[in-house]
Design an enzyme around this catalytic site. Sequence first.
Site, PDB file in Angstrom:
ATOM      1  N   LYS A  16      51.381  46.792  31.390  1.00 10.91           N
ATOM      2  CA  LYS A  16      50.856  48.126  32.371  1.00 10.91           C
ATOM      3  C   LYS A  16      51.969  48.374  33.567  1.00 10.91           C
ATOM      4  CE  LYS A  16      47.667  45.186  33.826  1.00 10.91           C
ATOM      5  NZ  LYS A  16      47.845  44.171  32.842  1.00 10.91           N
ATOM      6  N   ARG A  87      39.171  45.853  37.774  1.00 13.29           N
ATOM      7  CA  ARG A  87      39.106  44.631  36.881  1.00 13.29           C
ATOM      8  C   ARG A  87      37.858  43.906  36.799  1.00 13.29           C
ATOM      9  NH1 ARG A  87      44.918  43.421  38.018  1.00 13.29           N
ATOM     10  NH2 ARG A  87      45.452  41.343  36.997  1.00 13.29           N
ATOM     11  N   ARG A 121      58.552  36.489  32.222  1.00 13.22           N
ATOM     12  CA  ARG A 121      58.949  37.597  33.069  1.00 13.22           C
ATOM     13  C   ARG A 121      59.664  37.018  34.075  1.00 13.22           C
ATOM     14  NH1 ARG A 121      53.742  41.082  34.783  1.00 13.22           N
ATOM     15  NH2 ARG A 121      52.959  39.197  35.422  1.00 13.22           N
ATOM     16  N   ARG A 154      57.164  34.816  39.109  1.00 17.71           N
ATOM     17  CA  ARG A 154      55.850  34.786  39.685  1.00 17.71           C
ATOM     18  C   ARG A 154      55.044  33.428  39.731  1.00 17.71           C
ATOM     19  NH1 ARG A 154      52.667  40.327  38.133  1.00 17.71           N
ATOM     20  NH2 ARG A 154      51.071  38.726  38.306  1.00 17.71           N
ATOM     21  N   ARG A 165      44.303  33.090  33.749  1.00 18.13           N
ATOM     22  CA  ARG A 165      44.189  34.896  33.879  1.00 18.13           C
ATOM     23  C   ARG A 165      43.488  35.487  32.769  1.00 18.13           C
ATOM     24  NH1 ARG A 165      50.050  35.476  35.398  1.00 18.13           N
ATOM     25  NH2 ARG A 165      49.591  37.760  35.507  1.00 18.13           N
TER      26      ARG A 165
HETATM   27  P1  ADP Z   1      51.573  43.748  33.097  1.00 17.23           P
HETATM   28  O1  ADP Z   1      51.854  44.810  34.573  1.00 17.23           O
HETATM   29  O2  ADP Z   1      50.483  44.171  32.191  1.00 17.23           O
HETATM   30  O3  ADP Z   1      51.131  42.313  33.651  1.00 17.23           O
HETATM   31  P2  ADP Z   1      54.498  43.937  32.709  1.00 17.23           P
HETATM   32  O4  ADP Z   1      54.860  45.350  32.459  1.00 17.23           O
HETATM   33  O5  ADP Z   1      55.093  43.152  33.911  1.00 17.23           O
HETATM   34  O6  ADP Z   1      52.887  43.631  32.371  1.00 17.23           O
HETATM   35  O7  ADP Z   1      55.089  43.252  31.458  1.00 17.23           O
HETATM   36  C1  ADP Z   1      55.242  41.903  31.221  1.00 17.23           C
HETATM   37  C2  ADP Z   1      56.540  41.126  30.542  1.00 17.23           C
HETATM   38  O8  ADP Z   1      56.629  41.687  29.308  1.00 17.23           O
HETATM   39  C3  ADP Z   1      57.688  41.667  31.455  1.00 17.23           C
HETATM   40  O9  ADP Z   1      58.480  40.566  31.494  1.00 17.23           O
HETATM   41  C4  ADP Z   1      58.089  42.861  30.774  1.00 17.23           C
HETATM   42  O10 ADP Z   1      59.805  43.039  30.714  1.00 17.23           O
HETATM   43  C5  ADP Z   1      57.607  42.846  29.189  1.00 17.23           C
HETATM   44  N1  ADP Z   1      57.553  43.529  28.441  1.00 17.23           N
HETATM   45  C6  ADP Z   1      57.036  44.851  28.860  1.00 17.23           C
HETATM   46  N2  ADP Z   1      56.661  45.646  27.840  1.00 17.23           N
HETATM   47  C7  ADP Z   1      57.287  45.149  26.798  1.00 17.23           C
HETATM   48  C8  ADP Z   1      57.121  45.335  25.211  1.00 17.23           C
HETATM   49  N3  ADP Z   1      56.730  46.461  24.767  1.00 17.23           N
HETATM   50  N4  ADP Z   1      58.055  44.451  24.681  1.00 17.23           N
HETATM   51  C9  ADP Z   1      58.344  43.214  24.767  1.00 17.23           C
HETATM   52  N5  ADP Z   1      58.346  43.002  26.268  1.00 17.23           N
HETATM   53  C10 ADP Z   1      57.668  43.712  27.052  1.00 17.23           C
HETATM   54  P1  AMP Z   2      49.021  41.598  38.260  1.00 11.94           P
HETATM   55  O1  AMP Z   2      50.102  41.648  39.254  1.00 11.94           O
HETATM   56  O2  AMP Z   2      48.018  42.793  38.056  1.00 11.94           O
HETATM   57  O3  AMP Z   2      48.967  40.809  37.232  1.00 11.94           O
HETATM   58  O4  AMP Z   2      47.839  40.967  39.477  1.00 11.94           O
HETATM   59  C1  AMP Z   2      48.042  39.575  40.056  1.00 11.94           C
HETATM   60  C2  AMP Z   2      46.966  38.851  40.595  1.00 11.94           C
HETATM   61  O5  AMP Z   2      46.423  39.887  41.715  1.00 11.94           O
HETATM   62  C3  AMP Z   2      45.678  38.896  39.878  1.00 11.94           C
HETATM   63  O6  AMP Z   2      45.582  37.604  39.021  1.00 11.94           O
HETATM   64  C4  AMP Z   2      44.711  38.849  40.925  1.00 11.94           C
HETATM   65  O7  AMP Z   2      44.461  37.772  41.586  1.00 11.94           O
HETATM   66  C5  AMP Z   2      44.924  39.719  42.006  1.00 11.94           C
HETATM   67  N1  AMP Z   2      44.504  41.291  41.507  1.00 11.94           N
HETATM   68  C6  AMP Z   2      45.352  42.249  41.232  1.00 11.94           C
HETATM   69  N2  AMP Z   2      44.623  43.488  41.049  1.00 11.94           N
HETATM   70  C7  AMP Z   2      43.157  42.940  41.268  1.00 11.94           C
HETATM   71  C8  AMP Z   2      42.047  43.712  41.263  1.00 11.94           C
HETATM   72  N3  AMP Z   2      41.842  44.928  41.059  1.00 11.94           N
HETATM   73  N4  AMP Z   2      41.005  42.898  41.599  1.00 11.94           N
HETATM   74  C9  AMP Z   2      40.949  41.562  42.166  1.00 11.94           C
HETATM   75  N5  AMP Z   2      42.224  40.794  42.157  1.00 11.94           N
HETATM   76  C10 AMP Z   2      43.313  41.777  41.705  1.00 11.94           C
END
Ligand code: ADP
Ligand code: AMP
Length: 208
Positions: A16, A87, A121, A154, A165
């Site tokens: 995302k 969420r 990541r 993270r 999660r």
């Molecule tokens: P989200 O925001 O949904 O948690 P991220 O965009 O941060 O996900 O992506 C999670 C991890 O996967 C990051 O380390 C990113 O570099 C990697 N990633 C994102 N898209 C892809 C993809 N299409 N293929 C492989 N790795 C990806």
């Molecule tokens: P993310 O960066 O989207 O993976 O979110 C990291 C963490 O932030 C999640 O595991 C939750 O603890 C909190 N968080 C992010 N967005 C929300 C939301 N819309 N509602 C509640 N908690 C959230």
Amino acid sequence: MNQPQIILLGPPGAGKGTQSTRLAEEYDVDHVTTGDALRANRDVETDHGTPREYMEAGELVPDPVVNEIVVEALADADGFVLDGYPRNLDQAEFLADIVDLDTVASLSVPEDELVRRLTGRRICPDCDATYHVEFAPPAEAGSCDDCGAELTQRDDDTEDTVRERLRVYEENTAPVVDHYRETGKLTEVDGDGTPDEVFTALRETVEA
Ligand code: ADP
Ligand code: AMP
């Protein structure tokens, strides 16, 4: 025409953040991410404690805290990509009262791939750029391509917290995806391709 109002759903690690950044650039709209906003304010005391306690455990931060972030971020936005919200169903209902969405897209990725993406990541603590040790490594191991800062992992990207999660996602957020599917608003996009392939599919969805 008004700028598009987009939400991008999907489990943790679905891509995302990666795709929202690209969509926001492509359509010149704001990228609103509740996760980043909460991380920037994780030690701020609220009526419900600090966001950090919930985030480190992989739980959802209470709705009033997150809803306030979203209201403020969307108030002045001329178009947006909302990433990480809603969420749960209450948040979806809250959102429906404040905006009219143009696109609701959901990324699907198999669970073992999500775990690989999340545990590998790495993020830049200074400019929030995202990397992956294997799939999107920086030019120089351990440092940010954009600003040179040392990359970190993270706190919630450890395997145990990732599993929690994903459980929280199934319990709280999968029903949100079902809700948008039932109302005919949802487009499901295969997130298990290269970042370019996923982006192309998302762009087609926004422009459909
Ligand atoms: P989200 O925001 O949904 O948690 P991220 O965009 O941060 O996900 O992506 C999670 C991890 O996967 C990051 O380390 C990113 O570099 C990697 N990633 C994102 N898209 C892809 C993809 N299409 N293929 C492989 N790795 C990806
Ligand atoms: P993310 O960066 O989207 O993976 O979110 C990291 C963490 O932030 C999640 O595991 C939750 O603890 C909190 N968080 C992010 N967005 C929300 C939301 N819309 N509602 C509640 N908690 C959230």
